[in-house]
Scaffold this active site. Structure first.
Site, PDB file in Angstrom:
ATOM      1  N   HIS A  63       1.134  -0.905  -0.325  1.00  0.00           N
ATOM      2  CA  HIS A  63      -0.221  -0.404   0.270  1.00  0.00           C
ATOM      3  C   HIS A  63       0.794   1.672  -0.017  1.00  0.00           C
ATOM      4  CE1 HIS A  63       0.719  -0.335   4.560  1.00  0.00           C
ATOM      5  NE2 HIS A  63      -0.099   0.453   4.558  1.00  0.00           N
ATOM      6  N   HIS A  67       1.426   4.244   1.684  1.00  0.00           N
ATOM      7  CA  HIS A  67       1.779   4.629   3.953  1.00  0.00           C
ATOM      8  C   HIS A  67       3.671   4.571   3.265  1.00  0.00           C
ATOM      9  CE1 HIS A  67      -1.708   3.902   5.634  1.00  0.00           C
ATOM     10  NE2 HIS A  67      -2.124   5.040   5.222  1.00  0.00           N
ATOM     11  N   ASP A  82       5.858   4.795   4.968  1.00  0.00           N
ATOM     12  CA  ASP A  82       6.425   3.698   6.195  1.00  0.00           C
ATOM     13  C   ASP A  82       6.458   2.226   5.157  1.00  0.00           C
ATOM     14  OD1 ASP A  82       3.826   3.509   6.760  1.00  0.00           O
ATOM     15  OD2 ASP A  82       4.542   2.414   8.895  1.00  0.00           O
ATOM     16  N   HIS A  83       6.297   2.399   3.896  1.00  0.00           N
ATOM     17  CA  HIS A  83       5.895   0.979   3.473  1.00  0.00           C
ATOM     18  C   HIS A  83       6.960   1.474   1.308  1.00  0.00           C
ATOM     19  CE1 HIS A  83       4.287  -1.310   5.423  1.00  0.00           C
ATOM     20  NE2 HIS A  83       3.123  -0.154   5.905  1.00  0.00           N
ATOM     21  N   HIS A 139      -7.115  -0.566   5.598  1.00  0.00           N
ATOM     22  CA  HIS A 139      -7.147  -0.054   6.437  1.00  0.00           C
ATOM     23  C   HIS A 139      -5.952   0.946   5.016  1.00  0.00           C
ATOM     24  CE1 HIS A 139      -2.996   1.610   8.072  1.00  0.00           C
ATOM     25  NE2 HIS A 139      -2.318   1.178   6.972  1.00  0.00           N
ATOM     26  N   ASP A 155      -0.056  -4.236   6.387  1.00  0.00           N
ATOM     27  CA  ASP A 155      -0.639  -2.944   7.824  1.00  0.00           C
ATOM     28  C   ASP A 155      -2.530  -3.966   7.415  1.00  0.00           C
ATOM     29  OD1 ASP A 155       0.868  -2.578   8.101  1.00  0.00           O
ATOM     30  OD2 ASP A 155       0.246   0.086   7.888  1.00  0.00           O
ATOM     31  N   HIS A 209       3.874  -4.799  11.455  1.00  0.00           N
ATOM     32  CA  HIS A 209       4.495  -3.902  12.273  1.00  0.00           C
ATOM     33  C   HIS A 209       4.296  -4.948  13.432  1.00  0.00           C
ATOM     34  CE1 HIS A 209       4.515   0.402  11.030  1.00  0.00           C
ATOM     35  NE2 HIS A 209       3.557  -0.453   9.931  1.00  0.00           N
TER      36      HIS A 209
END
Length: 258
Positions: free
Chosen positions: A59, A61, A63-64, A117, A136, A174
Site C-alpha cells: 500500500h 503509506h 513507511d512502506h 486499512h 498492514d 509491524h
C-alpha cells in the site's frame, strides 16, 4: 511446487516496522517488500550478497514506499504495487490486483485485494512457500486501523485471509503484538489460547525477539479481529447474536479507543 524454498529475511526499521527481503537461491532474484528506508535496505542486501530485482508494495503509506525511488535508481529494479493505488505508489512499473500472479524466479505469488486499512491495499501469497506478505491488513493479534476503508471491507479482507491454510506464515509489517494482545484480553479474557500466547509474547519481547511472523492458524484462535463470531467475545461486548460485521466494527472501535 518448487523444490527450493524462498529465503526470507526480516529487517527491523523505524520504531516498529519490518521490511522483508525474499530471495530465490536458484535464480538469484530478490524482492524487497515495503521498503521504508534506503540505507537499512542496502545494508541488509549487501550483508547477504543479494541483488534486488523487484520491490513489492502492499500500500501507499510512506513507511512502506519511502525508499522506492532511491532503490529503483540504485538497482534499476522494477516496482510492483496495487493497481488501485497506482497514482500513490512512487515509481510503480507493474500494477496488480485481485487474482494476478507475480513471480520471483520459479516462485509464484497470488495477489489478494484486501482493502480496509487503505482503499487499495493488497497482499502477496506465496502458496508453495506458505508465506503471506500482508502489509498492514493483518497483524499478530490485530488488524490495521481503518484509515480509508469501512469495517465491512476490512472484515471481508480478513475473511479472505482466514481461508488460507493454517500453516501459512504471516509476515506483517509491524511489531504491534504486545499492545494488540493486551487489548485482545479485554474482549476475549477467558481464551486460554490467547492467555498462553501472551505469556509467550511477553517472554519474547523481554528478550528483544520478534513476534513476527505469526501464522493464519494462530491468528484464528487468538486474534479478536478474526473471532467476531465467538460467543464469548459477543457476550463480553454485549452483542450476542449481532451480525458478525457489526461485532467486528465494535471490536475495532474499542481498539481505536484503547
Amino acid at each position: 511446487m518448487t523444490e527450493t524454498r524462498l529465503e526470507i529475511a526480516q529487517i527491523p526499521v523505524l520504531q516498529d516496522n519490518y521490511l522483508f527481503l525474499i530471495h530465490d537461491p536458484v535464480s538469484g532474484e530478490t524482492g524487497i517488500v515495503d521498503p521504508a528506508l534506503e540505507d537499512e535496505t542496502v545494508n541488509a542486501l549487501g550483508a547477504r550478497g543479494w541483488q534486488p530485482t523487484y520491490i513489492f508494495n502492499t500500500h501507499h503509506h510512506w513507511d512502506h514506499v519511502g525508499a522506492n525511488l532511491a532503490l529503483k535508481e540504485r538497482y534499476e529494479l522494477q516496482i510492483i504495487g496495487p493497481a488501485a493505488d497506482r497514482d500513490r505508489i512512487p515509481g510503480i512499473d507493474i500494477a496488480v490486483g485481485e487474482g494476478d500472479r507475480i513471480h520471483l524466479g520459479d516462485h509464484a505469488a497470488e495477489v489478494l485485494f484486501v482493502p480496509g486499512h487503505t482503499s487499495g491495499h493488497i497482499a502477496y501469497h506465496f502458496a508453495d512457500d506458505q508465506a503471506l506478505f500482508c502489509g498492514d491488513t493483518l497483524f499478530a493479534m490485530g488488524c490495521g486501523r481503518l484509515f480509508e476503508g469501512t469495517p465491512d471491507e476490512m472484515w471481508s479482507s480478513l475473511s479472505k485471509l482466514m481461508l488460507l491454510p493454517d500453516e501459512t506464515a504471516v509476515y506483517c509489517a509491524h511489531e504491534y503484538t504486545m499492545a494488540n494482545g493486551r487489548f485482545a484480553l479485554t474482549v476475549d479474557p477467558e481464551n486460554n489460547d490467547l492467555i498462553a500466547r501472551m505469556n509467550d509474547v511477553e517472554r519474547l519481547r523481554a528478550d528483544g525477539v520478534p513476534t513476527v511472523p505469526t501464522s493464519i492458524g494462530l491468528e484464528k484462535t487468538t486474534n479478536p479481529f478474526m473471532r467476531p463470531m465467538s460467543e464469548h467475545i459477543q457476550e463480553t461486548i454485549g452483542m450476542v447474536g449481532a451480525p458478525i460485521p457489526k461485532v467486528f466494527a465494535e471490536v475495532r472501535k474499542r481498539k481505536d479507543n484503547f
